[in-house]
Design a protein around this motif. Structure first.
Motif, mmCIF file in Angstrom:
data_model
loop_
_atom_site.group_PDB
_atom_site.id
_atom_site.type_symbol
_atom_site.label_atom_id
_atom_site.label_comp_id
_atom_site.label_asym_id
_atom_site.label_seq_id
_atom_site.Cartn_x
_atom_site.Cartn_y
_atom_site.Cartn_z
ATOM 1 N N ASN A 63 0.858 -1.187 0.000
ATOM 2 C CA ASN A 63 0.000 0.000 0.000
ATOM 3 C C ASN A 63 0.894 1.237 0.000
ATOM 4 O O ASN A 63 1.471 1.593 1.031
ATOM 5 N N PRO A 64 1.055 1.926 -1.132
ATOM 6 C CA PRO A 64 2.076 2.975 -1.252
ATOM 7 C C PRO A 64 1.822 4.175 -0.359
ATOM 8 O O PRO A 64 0.693 4.443 0.068
ATOM 9 N N LEU A 65 2.892 4.908 -0.079
ATOM 10 C CA LEU A 65 2.825 6.161 0.663
ATOM 11 C C LEU A 65 2.669 7.313 -0.318
ATOM 12 O O LEU A 65 2.961 7.168 -1.504
ATOM 13 N N ILE A 66 2.217 8.452 0.176
ATOM 14 C CA ILE A 66 2.161 9.654 -0.649
ATOM 15 C C ILE A 66 3.376 10.518 -0.333
ATOM 16 O O ILE A 66 3.691 10.756 0.838
ATOM 17 N N ILE A 67 4.047 10.964 -1.373
ATOM 18 C CA ILE A 67 5.232 11.799 -1.208
ATOM 19 C C ILE A 67 4.802 13.258 -1.241
ATOM 20 O O ILE A 67 4.132 13.699 -2.175
ATOM 21 N N PRO A 97 -5.026 19.877 -2.216
ATOM 22 C CA PRO A 97 -5.346 18.473 -1.914
ATOM 23 C C PRO A 97 -5.486 17.597 -3.151
ATOM 24 O O PRO A 97 -6.478 16.888 -3.322
ATOM 25 N N LEU A 98 -4.503 17.654 -4.044
ATOM 26 C CA LEU A 98 -4.511 16.857 -5.270
ATOM 27 C C LEU A 98 -3.224 16.042 -5.352
ATOM 28 O O LEU A 98 -2.117 16.596 -5.419
ATOM 29 N N THR A 99 -3.381 14.708 -5.348
ATOM 30 C CA THR A 99 -2.257 13.774 -5.471
ATOM 31 C C THR A 99 -2.269 13.180 -6.875
ATOM 32 O O THR A 99 -3.325 12.765 -7.378
ATOM 33 N N LEU A 100 -1.094 13.129 -7.497
ATOM 34 C CA LEU A 100 -0.968 12.596 -8.851
ATOM 35 C C LEU A 100 -0.096 11.346 -8.847
ATOM 36 O O LEU A 100 0.897 11.273 -8.109
ATOM 37 N N ILE A 101 -0.465 10.371 -9.667
ATOM 38 C CA ILE A 101 0.330 9.160 -9.858
ATOM 39 C C ILE A 101 1.170 9.335 -11.114
ATOM 40 O O ILE A 101 0.634 9.584 -12.209
ATOM 41 N N LEU A 102 2.496 9.220 -10.947
ATOM 42 C CA LEU A 102 3.451 9.421 -12.038
ATOM 43 C C LEU A 102 4.543 8.352 -11.967
ATOM 44 O O LEU A 102 4.714 7.696 -10.923
ATOM 45 N N PRO A 103 5.315 8.159 -13.044
ATOM 46 C CA PRO A 103 6.477 7.272 -12.950
ATOM 47 C C PRO A 103 7.452 7.813 -11.909
ATOM 48 O O PRO A 103 7.725 9.017 -11.874
ATOM 49 N N LYS A 104 7.976 6.963 -11.048
ATOM 50 C CA LYS A 104 8.859 7.428 -9.983
ATOM 51 C C LYS A 104 10.275 7.650 -10.501
ATOM 52 O O LYS A 104 10.721 6.990 -11.451
ATOM 53 N N SER A 105 10.971 8.555 -9.849
ATOM 54 C CA SER A 105 12.384 8.756 -10.164
ATOM 55 C C SER A 105 13.207 7.648 -9.523
ATOM 56 O O SER A 105 12.749 6.977 -8.589
ATOM 57 N N SER A 106 14.429 7.475 -10.001
ATOM 58 C CA SER A 106 15.292 6.422 -9.453
ATOM 59 C C SER A 106 15.707 6.716 -8.019
ATOM 60 O O SER A 106 16.152 5.811 -7.298
ATOM 61 N N ASP A 107 15.566 7.957 -7.552
ATOM 62 C CA ASP A 107 15.950 8.312 -6.181
ATOM 63 C C ASP A 107 14.932 7.858 -5.142
ATOM 64 O O ASP A 107 15.256 7.785 -3.955
ATOM 65 N N GLY A 176 -4.090 21.761 15.861
ATOM 66 C CA GLY A 176 -5.538 21.846 15.876
ATOM 67 C C GLY A 176 -6.164 21.071 14.731
ATOM 68 O O GLY A 176 -5.523 20.245 14.081
ATOM 69 N N PRO A 177 -7.444 21.327 14.449
ATOM 70 C CA PRO A 177 -8.160 20.550 13.440
ATOM 71 C C PRO A 177 -7.688 20.846 12.026
ATOM 72 O O PRO A 177 -7.261 21.961 11.713
ATOM 73 N N THR A 178 -7.755 19.829 11.175
ATOM 74 C CA THR A 178 -7.481 20.038 9.761
ATOM 75 C C THR A 178 -8.691 20.696 9.110
ATOM 76 O O THR A 178 -9.755 20.799 9.717
ATOM 77 N N PHE A 179 -8.534 21.121 7.872
ATOM 78 C CA PHE A 179 -9.585 21.916 7.226
ATOM 79 C C PHE A 179 -10.630 21.052 6.520
ATOM 80 O O PHE A 179 -11.804 21.077 6.859
ATOM 81 N N PHE A 180 -10.201 20.270 5.531
ATOM 82 C CA PHE A 180 -11.169 19.515 4.734
ATOM 83 C C PHE A 180 -11.706 18.286 5.458
ATOM 84 O O PHE A 180 -12.876 17.958 5.339
ATOM 85 N N GLY A 181 -10.846 17.552 6.170
ATOM 86 C CA GLY A 181 -11.316 16.406 6.932
ATOM 87 C C GLY A 181 -11.375 15.098 6.176
ATOM 88 O O GLY A 181 -11.621 14.053 6.775
ATOM 89 N N VAL A 182 -11.168 15.099 4.872
ATOM 90 C CA VAL A 182 -11.005 13.861 4.100
ATOM 91 C C VAL A 182 -9.720 13.977 3.288
ATOM 92 O O VAL A 182 -9.277 15.071 2.954
ATOM 93 N N GLU A 183 -9.143 12.825 2.978
ATOM 94 C CA GLU A 183 -7.837 12.799 2.335
ATOM 95 C C GLU A 183 -7.883 13.367 0.919
ATOM 96 O O GLU A 183 -8.935 13.520 0.322
ATOM 97 N N SER A 184 -6.699 13.621 0.391
ATOM 98 C CA SER A 184 -6.571 14.262 -0.921
ATOM 99 C C SER A 184 -7.183 13.432 -2.039
ATOM 100 O O SER A 184 -7.297 12.204 -1.952
ATOM 101 N N THR A 185 -7.580 14.109 -3.074
ATOM 102 C CA THR A 185 -8.007 13.481 -4.324
ATOM 103 C C THR A 185 -6.781 12.859 -4.999
ATOM 104 O O THR A 185 -5.721 13.479 -5.052
ATOM 105 N N ILE A 186 -6.933 11.634 -5.515
ATOM 106 C CA ILE A 186 -5.826 10.979 -6.218
ATOM 107 C C ILE A 186 -6.230 10.701 -7.663
ATOM 108 O O ILE A 186 -7.264 10.077 -7.923
ATOM 109 N N VAL A 187 -5.391 11.158 -8.598
ATOM 110 C CA VAL A 187 -5.640 10.954 -10.027
ATOM 111 C C VAL A 187 -4.406 10.302 -10.651
ATOM 112 O O VAL A 187 -3.278 10.769 -10.460
ATOM 113 N N ASP A 188 -4.646 9.235 -11.385
ATOM 114 C CA ASP A 188 -3.573 8.548 -12.119
ATOM 115 C C ASP A 188 -3.418 9.217 -13.479
ATOM 116 O O ASP A 188 -4.289 9.082 -14.354
ATOM 117 N N VAL A 189 -2.319 9.949 -13.662
ATOM 118 C CA VAL A 189 -2.091 10.641 -14.932
ATOM 119 C C VAL A 189 -1.156 9.861 -15.848
ATOM 120 O O VAL A 189 -0.719 10.373 -16.884
#
Length: 356
Positions: A63-67, A97-107, A176-189
């Motif tokens: 289950n991947p992490l978000i960078i 709050p937008l997460t994108l799926i991309l090819p990872k770098s070698s690092d 304190g409290p976070t703003f949106f309260g649900v995790e980021s949107t994830i889109v596979d580009v």
């Protein structure tokens, strides 16, 4: 050991952020607020530190992490072969709050990506998160800071609740409290057209404008079943779940929904179960005669779904404090952020859904 530091959410104290960043660079874990939920962060480029995140959460290793990066300009540190249209998107949408799926770098080590050749990356719109990334000097790999499967934390108290008593060392930055309260949107580009993997604060309607194209929405993104593979967080495994059994009641028209909730409560009561209701304020008022003597957790306003999103995970955690047999949650329309809310509720119930 948990070390908890109160920090100003708008102007975080430099001394506290500097200490937390040094701890993170040394391989430690730091729980920190974002605009969505609290994250549990580690140095992305430190494979052992990333593994500590998985061990602390009890997270499945695939289950991947978000960078998390501080700015669009840092995208090339963790991703490669970034298309021009993606640069246009991140320059307009990040921080946000937008997460994108991309090819990872070698690092980027495969420990951070669940063994995949793609990377999930975003830039958080929270002063504390951005300061922590900047002072650390490295992108931060961070899933939500809850124990795996539990409702995500929108308060530092939720993080403490999940880890207090565990043999886990971490720094917790309480802003304190976070703003949106649900995790980021994830889109596979990496796919054409782009695919919505997890709905969030960036709504489907907004994504279509932002990307200027159609966005594919698979059934699992609606919270109707699991994906075959964990291409991104929140896809494959049970998430967001309270310990108390939960069912979600859904109906296309409001009058039908009220009747269905009433019928379900009366049926369960006849079966001898103690129930609690998770309702919007409008529905609580409409069912005022029914809720007498029945515990009710008010989730927010049906007329303003953002209030439901901001309280959703706290509502699910509150259910466990009521000592009941069953929680009955009101479903809402899958429009705007309502799609993200229903994704989380359906997954939290283990897909236990009652429809009219």
């Amino acid at each position: 050991m948990l070390r908890i530091y109160r920090v100003n959410p708008i102007n975080p104290e430099e001394e506290v952020i500097r200490e937390a960043s040094e701890y993170l660079r040394g391989g430690g874990l730091v729980a920190f607020p974002t605009e969505t939920v609290y994250g549990l962060g580690a140095d992305t480029f430190n494979p052992e530190a990333c593994l500590r995140v998985f061990r602390a959460k009890g997270r499945p290793p695939d289950n991947p992490l978000i960078i998390h990066v501080a700015s669009p300009e840092e995208l090339n540190r963790v991703a490669r072969d970034v298309p021009e249209f993606v640069w246009d998107v991140v320059r307009r949408a990040w921080p946000g709050p937008l997460t994108l799926i991309l090819p990872k770098s070698s690092d980027v080590p495969r420990e951070a990506t669940g063994g995949r050749d793609t990377v999930a990356v975003r830039s958080p719109a929270h002063p504390v998160a951005l300061s922590l990334i900047k002072y650390s000097g490295v992108p931060i790999a961070a899933p939500s800071a809850n124990k795996s499967g539990r409702p995500s934390p929108t308060l530092a108290e939720h993080v403490i609740e999940d880890y207090e008593g565990d043999d886990v060392d971490m720094v917790i930055l309480d802003a304190g409290p976070t703003f949106f309260g649900v995790e980021s949107t994830i889109v596979d580009v990496t796919r054409n057209p782009p695919v919505l993997l997890r709905p969030g604060p960036f709504t489907l309607e907004e994504l279509r404008v932002l990307f200027n194209t159609e966005i594919k929405v698979p059934e699992f993104a609606r919270g109707l079943g699991e994906a075959d593979a964990a291409l991104a967080p929140g896809m494959k495994y049970r998430h967001y779940a309270p310990r108390t059994k939960l069912v979600v009641v859904e109906c296309g028209d409001y009058a039908g929904l009220l009747k269905l909730i009433r019928d379900v409560v009366e049926d369960e009561a006849r079966g001898g179960l103690k129930v609690a209701l998770l309702l919007t304020r409008e529905t609580r008022e409409a069912l005022s005669d029914l809720v007498t003597g029945v515990p009710v957790i008010e989730m927010g306003l049906r007329s303003n779904p953002y209030t439901i999103a901001s309280r959703l995970f706290d509502s699910l955690r509150s259910l466990d404090r009521l000592n009941v047999d069953l929680g009955i949650a009101e479903g809402i329309e899958e429009r705007g952020i309502g799609l993200a809310i229903m994704n989380r509720l359906r997954k939290a119930s283990g897909f236990s859904i009652i429809k009219c």
